[in-house]
Every structure is written in structure tokens, then in C-alpha cells.
Write a protein that holds these residues in place. Structure first.
Motif, PDB file in Angstrom:
ATOM      1  N   PRO A  34       6.580  -1.288 -10.566  1.00 54.68           N
ATOM      2  CA  PRO A  34       7.440  -1.767  -9.473  1.00 54.68           C
ATOM      3  C   PRO A  34       7.976  -0.650  -8.580  1.00 54.68           C
ATOM      4  O   PRO A  34       8.426  -0.908  -7.469  1.00 54.68           O
ATOM      5  N   ILE A  35       7.938   0.580  -9.035  1.00 54.98           N
ATOM      6  CA  ILE A  35       8.410   1.699  -8.229  1.00 54.98           C
ATOM      7  C   ILE A  35       7.260   2.303  -7.433  1.00 54.98           C
ATOM      8  O   ILE A  35       7.390   2.588  -6.237  1.00 54.98           O
ATOM      9  N   VAL A  36       6.125   2.468  -8.082  1.00 55.17           N
ATOM     10  CA  VAL A  36       4.997   3.162  -7.459  1.00 55.17           C
ATOM     11  C   VAL A  36       4.279   2.285  -6.441  1.00 55.17           C
ATOM     12  O   VAL A  36       3.899   2.760  -5.371  1.00 55.17           O
ATOM     13  N   ALA A  37       4.080   1.007  -6.752  1.00 52.71           N
ATOM     14  CA  ALA A  37       3.316   0.128  -5.856  1.00 52.71           C
ATOM     15  C   ALA A  37       3.943   0.027  -4.462  1.00 52.71           C
ATOM     16  O   ALA A  37       3.233   0.218  -3.465  1.00 52.71           O
ATOM     17  N   PRO A  38       5.236  -0.243  -4.314  1.00 52.49           N
ATOM     18  CA  PRO A  38       5.813  -0.287  -2.968  1.00 52.49           C
ATOM     19  C   PRO A  38       5.752   1.076  -2.255  1.00 52.49           C
ATOM     20  O   PRO A  38       5.580   1.121  -1.032  1.00 52.49           O
ATOM     21  N   ALA A  39       5.883   2.143  -3.003  1.00 55.19           N
ATOM     22  CA  ALA A  39       5.812   3.465  -2.380  1.00 55.19           C
ATOM     23  C   ALA A  39       4.416   3.727  -1.824  1.00 55.19           C
ATOM     24  O   ALA A  39       4.271   4.255  -0.717  1.00 55.19           O
ATOM     25  N   VAL A  40       3.382   3.335  -2.563  1.00 55.87           N
ATOM     26  CA  VAL A  40       2.008   3.518  -2.096  1.00 55.87           C
ATOM     27  C   VAL A  40       1.748   2.644  -0.879  1.00 55.87           C
ATOM     28  O   VAL A  40       1.153   3.096   0.111  1.00 55.87           O
ATOM     29  N   ILE A  41       2.206   1.395  -0.915  1.00 55.03           N
ATOM     30  CA  ILE A  41       2.012   0.491   0.221  1.00 55.03           C
ATOM     31  C   ILE A  41       2.744   1.016   1.452  1.00 55.03           C
ATOM     32  O   ILE A  41       2.210   0.981   2.562  1.00 55.03           O
ATOM     33  N   ALA A  42       3.966   1.512   1.266  1.00 53.02           N
ATOM     34  CA  ALA A  42       4.720   2.073   2.397  1.00 53.02           C
ATOM     35  C   ALA A  42       4.027   3.303   2.959  1.00 53.02           C
ATOM     36  O   ALA A  42       3.965   3.489   4.186  1.00 53.02           O
ATOM     37  N   PHE A  43       3.481   4.146   2.093  1.00 50.41           N
ATOM     38  CA  PHE A  43       2.784   5.345   2.558  1.00 50.41           C
ATOM     39  C   PHE A  43       1.554   4.970   3.369  1.00 50.41           C
ATOM     40  O   PHE A  43       1.295   5.546   4.430  1.00 50.41           O
ATOM     41  N   LEU A  44       0.780   3.998   2.887  1.00 49.82           N
ATOM     42  CA  LEU A  44      -0.406   3.559   3.629  1.00 49.82           C
ATOM     43  C   LEU A  44      -0.015   2.941   4.974  1.00 49.82           C
ATOM     44  O   LEU A  44      -0.676   3.171   5.991  1.00 49.82           O
ATOM     45  N   GLY A  45       1.061   2.157   4.988  1.00 44.96           N
ATOM     46  CA  GLY A  45       1.538   1.577   6.246  1.00 44.96           C
ATOM     47  C   GLY A  45       2.000   2.649   7.216  1.00 44.96           C
ATOM     48  O   GLY A  45       1.753   2.559   8.423  1.00 44.96           O
ATOM     49  N   PHE A  46       2.678   3.659   6.716  1.00 44.65           N
ATOM     50  CA  PHE A  46       3.131   4.755   7.575  1.00 44.65           C
ATOM     51  C   PHE A  46       1.946   5.490   8.190  1.00 44.65           C
ATOM     52  O   PHE A  46       1.958   5.817   9.374  1.00 44.65           O
ATOM     53  N   ARG A  47       0.907   5.734   7.374  1.00 47.98           N
ATOM     54  CA  ARG A  47      -0.292   6.409   7.896  1.00 47.98           C
ATOM     55  C   ARG A  47      -0.949   5.579   8.983  1.00 47.98           C
ATOM     56  O   ARG A  47      -1.377   6.114  10.015  1.00 47.98           O
ATOM     57  N   LYS A  48      -1.047   4.276   8.771  1.00 48.47           N
ATOM     58  CA  LYS A  48      -1.675   3.394   9.762  1.00 48.47           C
ATOM     59  C   LYS A  48      -0.849   3.369  11.049  1.00 48.47           C
ATOM     60  O   LYS A  48      -1.403   3.436  12.146  1.00 48.47           O
ATOM     61  N   ALA A  49       0.461   3.266  10.930  1.00 45.78           N
ATOM     62  CA  ALA A  49       1.331   3.248  12.107  1.00 45.78           C
ATOM     63  C   ALA A  49       1.267   4.579  12.854  1.00 45.78           C
ATOM     64  O   ALA A  49       1.223   4.616  14.092  1.00 45.78           O
ATOM     65  N   TRP A  50       1.265   5.675  12.114  1.00 45.49           N
ATOM     66  CA  TRP A  50       1.193   6.995  12.740  1.00 45.49           C
ATOM     67  C   TRP A  50      -0.127   7.165  13.485  1.00 45.49           C
ATOM     68  O   TRP A  50      -0.158   7.682  14.597  1.00 45.49           O
TER      69      TRP A  50
END
Length: 60
Positions: A34-50
Motif C-alpha cells: 500500500p505504500i509502494v504502489a501509489p508511489a510508483v503510480i505517482a512517479f509514472l504519472g509525474f514522468r508522463k506529465a513532465w
């Protein structure tokens, strides 16, 4: 530190990997999901947005 692990460490005998050891590892990994999965999803979303912002600025 787990009492059983401490006892095995101080006795100096290595009896291999037991099912109890693996069970503890799987419990810890399950608690991290529950800690790692949202962090990975947020990181991927940040990369896509950037990437989108960079291409939008470069195309302007």
C-alpha cells in the motif's frame, strides 16, 4: 528483532531457510504494497506529465 531469529543467530547454527522465515518476509512485503504502489503510480504519472509539458513548450 525476532526472538527466534535472535536465538538462531546467537547459537551459531545455520539450519537453512524455514517456512517461518519466508512467511515473515511475505508479510513484510505485503505490508509495503500500500505504500509502494501509489508511489510508483505517482512517479509514472509525474514522468508522463513532465514529458507532455516539455513537448507542449517545445511545440509552442
Amino acid at each position: 528483532m525476532n526472538g527466534m531469529l535472535l536465538l538462531e543467530t546467537t547459537s551459531g547454527a545455520w539450519n537453512g531457510v524455514t517456512s517461518a522465515m519466508l512467511s515473515e518476509i511475505f508479510v513484510e512485503v505485503k505490508e509495503l504494497i500500500p505504500i509502494v504502489a501509489p508511489a510508483v503510480i505517482a512517479f509514472l504519472g509525474f514522468r508522463k506529465a513532465w514529458s507532455f509539458l516539455r513537448s507542449a513548450i517545445a511545440g509552442a
